[in-house]
Design an enzyme around this catalytic site. Structure first.
Site, PDB file in Angstrom:
ATOM      1  N   LYS A 206       0.837  -1.204   0.000  1.00 57.26           N
ATOM      2  CA  LYS A 206       0.000   0.000   0.000  1.00 57.26           C
ATOM      3  C   LYS A 206       0.872   1.254   0.000  1.00 57.26           C
ATOM      4  O   LYS A 206       0.650   2.171  -0.765  1.00 57.26           O
ATOM      5  CB  LYS A 206      -0.902  -0.018   1.240  1.00 57.26           C
ATOM      6  N   GLU A 212      11.154  -4.394   3.704  1.00 62.16           N
ATOM      7  CA  GLU A 212      11.321  -5.805   3.332  1.00 62.16           C
ATOM      8  C   GLU A 212      10.841  -6.041   1.897  1.00 62.16           C
ATOM      9  O   GLU A 212      11.482  -6.732   1.098  1.00 62.16           O
ATOM     10  CB  GLU A 212      10.527  -6.704   4.275  1.00 62.16           C
ATOM     11  N   GLY A 266      -4.483  -2.059   5.812  1.00 66.22           N
ATOM     12  CA  GLY A 266      -3.753  -3.214   5.302  1.00 66.22           C
ATOM     13  C   GLY A 266      -4.335  -4.524   5.782  1.00 66.22           C
ATOM     14  O   GLY A 266      -4.568  -5.444   5.000  1.00 66.22           O
ATOM     15  N   ARG A 267      -4.670  -4.599   7.093  1.00 62.89           N
ATOM     16  CA  ARG A 267      -5.165  -5.861   7.649  1.00 62.89           C
ATOM     17  C   ARG A 267      -6.616  -6.147   7.253  1.00 62.89           C
ATOM     18  O   ARG A 267      -7.161  -7.183   7.603  1.00 62.89           O
ATOM     19  CB  ARG A 267      -4.996  -5.863   9.155  1.00 62.89           C
ATOM     20  N   GLU A 352      -3.086  -5.768  15.717  1.00 65.50           N
ATOM     21  CA  GLU A 352      -2.791  -4.417  15.195  1.00 65.50           C
ATOM     22  C   GLU A 352      -3.993  -3.498  15.408  1.00 65.50           C
ATOM     23  O   GLU A 352      -3.854  -2.293  15.491  1.00 65.50           O
ATOM     24  CB  GLU A 352      -2.421  -4.461  13.692  1.00 65.50           C
ATOM     25  N   HIS A 383      -1.131 -32.143  20.364  1.00 64.89           N
ATOM     26  CA  HIS A 383       0.098 -32.902  20.678  1.00 64.89           C
ATOM     27  C   HIS A 383       1.222 -31.950  21.063  1.00 64.89           C
ATOM     28  O   HIS A 383       2.392 -32.305  21.031  1.00 64.89           O
ATOM     29  CB  HIS A 383       0.522 -33.730  19.458  1.00 64.89           C
ATOM     30  N   LYS A 512       9.866   0.689  12.411  1.00 62.88           N
ATOM     31  CA  LYS A 512      10.389   0.810  11.043  1.00 62.88           C
ATOM     32  C   LYS A 512      11.417   1.935  10.968  1.00 62.88           C
ATOM     33  O   LYS A 512      12.488   1.797  10.379  1.00 62.88           O
ATOM     34  CB  LYS A 512       9.238   1.105  10.082  1.00 62.88           C
TER      35      LYS A 512
END
Ligand code: F6P
Length: 550
Positions: A206, A212, A266-267, A352, A383, A512
């Site tokens: 966005k 990254e 974004g989420r 977030e 498990h 960031k």
């Protein structure tokens, strides 16, 4: 996009913990000191039907929550007192509910079909056309060969949603779709088996500034140029971004840039062009089915009365467990192949959105906000960490998610094993196993009195541990869309009650910026001195060891 300021609800100016409905819940909490779910089930044979609700092909069983009819009444009174119906209306009408960034959070508009804004419909048409051409082998690389592999380069909300949807419902045929989030090894591993001439990259960002993702995009461009020569990356790149200029200057052709808008977080962006890799994997029709499922949940959220409203019920009982029982973490545990990435998507969505400590008016909260969310595929979890869920000192509310019908290719016997394990774990968390029952079982198995008495305390389960079960009729694109929208709205309801902004994420911005300021230190010849002693120490230790062990 016309955005109107959200209405000011006067009850929101009252501190939550002083609100009458909150105080009533605090008083009610005291009546739970000696209650056990096992007794509530024993005294009310109708408990399951009384505390379950259905919508959009999903059954919510919340009868194993720590609630009675009185609890629910008090929670619903809190919702009313906090103006929840108005808040829901503001959200779905595209009002400016993101108060710090002065934006709407109108992800519901992305799945509104014909009622969606024109730019949304135009973008979806462009996505369908591109995904359809890719799936038909009609998109060719610089050398004229059809694209066989699509690599999505994005992270966080620009990856989690499409990766989840693609894993839940990848259709036969079409190019293989890969998701690469972190730089370096993950990209190298993904590219190793691929042919540059038939590979297309989609830069999903966005902001078009996430470190990254840009590192990966530059590395992919270099890989292409090394392999395809000066033809340049144009034929092998697409981009999904709100920053079209940045994508153009990177080398993405204009016609391959799909827009995002600032009123989509974004989420919450799976339903936007961020969903393009998923549409390529699923096919346009199935992506449309997923949008329709989410739209059906939007309509349910908007129209169903609170007492039958799945997002509202999940949010209120979750708030009850978190705020009044101090249950600081919550597990989401799917017993459904295809939903293994759901906990990761939910971690970003909820943590977030709800990981805040000041109110929408900037005042420090006097109560806790969102719980820590974790989870994983159930059949593995039993498990691994289920021991703590059953016998640890910290009760953890669990959302179990499973499907009535097996997926194509899964035998009904195997699927019955999945259901039996899911339901058994939920039942055991609720009813537990008393020491007396354990001792009796040990004696029945031949243990003597002393041995039974010695082992019973170690083998008993306390129970009274809340869980909800979401039972999908089947995992389809439609039910997946409804499920994900259900959790988006659950998150919003909790933010509305806690009076926090679910749609900004200032906490991640600082990290960031600091990372960008640290990066040059590693290449500098002089020691780091301007940071805290620990950071200086760590950076200088790395630099020292790098010189000693190049
Ligand atoms: O984690 C912070 C964040 O901004 C998320 O909200 C977002 O989904 C992710 O980073 C990626 O951001 P972008 O899509 O701008 O690359």
């Amino acid at each position: 996009m016309p955005v109107m300021p959200a209405g000011r609800n006067k009850s929101r100016t009252t501190s939550l913990t002083r609100a009458p409905a909150w105080r009533a819940l605090a008083a009610h909490r005291k009546t739970w000191q000696d209650r056990h779910l096992r007794e509530l089930f024993a005294t009310d044979p109708q408990r399951f039907s009384r505390f379950s609700a259905e919508a959009c092909g999903l059954l919510l069983d919340y009868s194993k929550n720590l609630v009675t009819a009185e609890t629910l009444e008090l929670l619903l009174a809190l919702a009313r007192e906090r103006g929840l119906p108005d808040r829901i209306g503001e959200l779905l009408a595209g009002k400016r509910v993101n108060s710090t960034e002065k934006r709407a959070a109108w992800h519901s508009a992305l799945r509104a079909g014909h009622a969606a804004p024109r730019e949304v419909r135009r973008t979806l048409d462009a996505m369908r056309s591109f995904a359809g051409a890719l799936r038909a082998g009609a998109v060719k690389g610089a050398g004229g060969r059809p694209v066989t592999d699509v690599v999505s380069l994005g992270i966080g909300g620009s990856a989690l949603g499409p990766a989840l949807a693609a894993e839940a419902w990848a259709a036969e045929g079409g190019p293989r779709v890969h998701f690469v989030t972190t730089p370096g090894e993950m990209l190298a591993r993904a590219l190793a088996p691929l042919d540059a001439e038939t590979t297309l990259f989609i830069v999903q960002s966005k902001s078009f500034s996430t470190q990254e993702t840009l590192i990966n995009a530059r590395a992919a461009r270099a890989w292409l140029e090394n392999s395809c020569g000066s033809a340049g990356p144009g034929a092998h790149f697409a981009a999904v971004t709100a920053q079209a200029e940045a994508a153009l200057s990177f080398g993405v052709p204009q016609e391959r840039i799909f827009p995002m808008w600032d009123w989509v977080g974004g989420r919450y962006s799976l339903w936007s062009a961020v969903g393009l890799p998923a549409m390529i994997a699923m096919g346009g029709d199935r992506f449309d089915d997923m949008l329709a499922g989410a739209a059906a949940m939007d309509a349910h959220f908007s129209e169903a009365p609170p007492e039958h409203n799945l997002p509202v019920l999940m949010a209120l009982t979750g708030l009850w467990h978190a705020s009044f029982f101090g249950m600081d973490t919550r597990a989401v545990i799917p017993y459904a192949p295809g939903l293994s990435l759901l906990p990761a998507w939910l971690q970003q969505l909820e943590m977030e959105s709800l990981g805040k400590s000041v109110s929408s008016r900037g005042k420090p909260l006097r109560h806790d906000s969102g719980a820590v969310l974790w989870g994983g595929a159930g059949i593995e979890g039993q498990h691994a960490y289920f021991q703590m869920l059953h016998q640890g000192t910290r009760p953890v509310p669990v959302d179990f998610i499973t499907c009535r019908a097996p997926r194509a290719g899964t035998g009904s016997d195997t699927h019955a094993v999945m259901l039996a394990n899911c339901f058994a774990q939920s039942a055991l968390l609720m009813q537990g196993v008393t020491a007396a029952e354990t001792a009796a079982a040990l004696r029945a198995a031949g243990a003597g009195e002393r041995e039974a008495a010695r082992l019973a305390p170690h083998q008993a389960l306390p129970g009274n541990r809340p869980s909800s079960t979401l039972l999908l009729d089947a995992l389809t694109p439609h039910s997946l869309g409804a499920l994900l929208a259900l959790y988006e709205h659950r998150t919003f309801v909790q933010s509305a009650i806690w009076d926090i902004n679910a749609f900004d994420q200032w906490g991640v911005e600082h990290g960031k910026q600091l990372a960008s300021s640290l990066l040059p230190e590693f290449a500098s010849a002089t020691p780091a001195t301007t940071h805290d002693a620990s950071t200086n120490g760590l950076v200088n230790y790395v630099k020292k060891m790098n010189t000693e062990k190049p």
